[in-house]
Design a protein around this motif. Structure first.
Motif, short mmCIF file in Angstrom:
data_model
loop_
_atom_site.label_atom_id
_atom_site.label_comp_id
_atom_site.label_asym_id
_atom_site.label_seq_id
_atom_site.Cartn_x
_atom_site.Cartn_y
_atom_site.Cartn_z
N LYS A 60 2.96 74.97 41.52
CA LYS A 60 3.01 73.70 40.81
C LYS A 60 2.73 72.82 42.22
O LYS A 60 2.62 73.15 43.18
N ALA A 61 2.45 72.14 41.61
CA ALA A 61 1.74 70.91 42.23
C ALA A 61 2.31 69.30 41.08
O ALA A 61 1.80 69.50 40.63
N LEU A 62 2.62 68.61 42.42
CA LEU A 62 3.77 67.18 41.93
C LEU A 62 2.00 66.09 42.16
O LEU A 62 1.64 65.84 43.94
N ALA A 63 1.52 65.59 41.12
CA ALA A 63 0.21 64.83 41.64
C ALA A 63 0.93 63.31 41.98
O ALA A 63 1.71 62.76 41.17
N LEU A 64 0.63 63.41 43.21
CA LEU A 64 0.76 61.57 43.48
C LEU A 64 0.31 60.40 42.81
O LEU A 64 -0.78 60.83 41.80
#
Length: 123
Positions: A60-64
């Motif tokens: 998963k990735a958390l977008a900044l």
């Protein structure tokens, strides 16, 4: 001043809006990401982050930036590309977007994908 701004939608919390006219195919934002490995996601999946992450291959990735704050629509005016090499999610206009208009993406990734989501969609 940048092309986008966050403000309250009055309907479902925060959203991202055009701060100026944005042309079809224009890059709206290149949001860097924090990749959350699959084994670590197991510890976080019951957290508030569930509503803000993107699929990133098997992780998963958390977008900044504003990346994790775009709202969903089955008729989106923007789309995104996961850029594994640059570790960013790149948001593009799918049509001309007028100043003041909310910028919406399809959370399923494919703008034409009408699959149900984990929440009730209000269009």
């Amino acid at each position: 001043m940048g092309p986008i701004v966050m403000r309250n939608t009055g309907k479902y919390g925060r959203g991202i809006f055009a701060n100026r006219n944005i042309k079809n195919d224009e890059l709206i934002e290149e949001a860097p990401v924090i990749v959350i490995p699959k084994k670590e996601w197991k510890l976080m999946r019951d957290s508030v982050l569930l509503n803000y992450v993107f699929w990133w291959e098997e992780d998963k990735a958390l977008a900044l930036g504003y990346g994790s704050l775009y709202n969903h629509s089955y008729t989106p005016n923007a789309g995104y590309i996961t850029n594994i090499k640059k570790q960013s999610i790149d948001f593009y206009a799918r049509k001309d977007i007028h100043k003041g208009e909310e910028i919406m993406i399809n959370y399923n990734g494919d703008p034409k994908d009408q699959s149900p989501l984990w929440f009730k969609v209000r269009e």
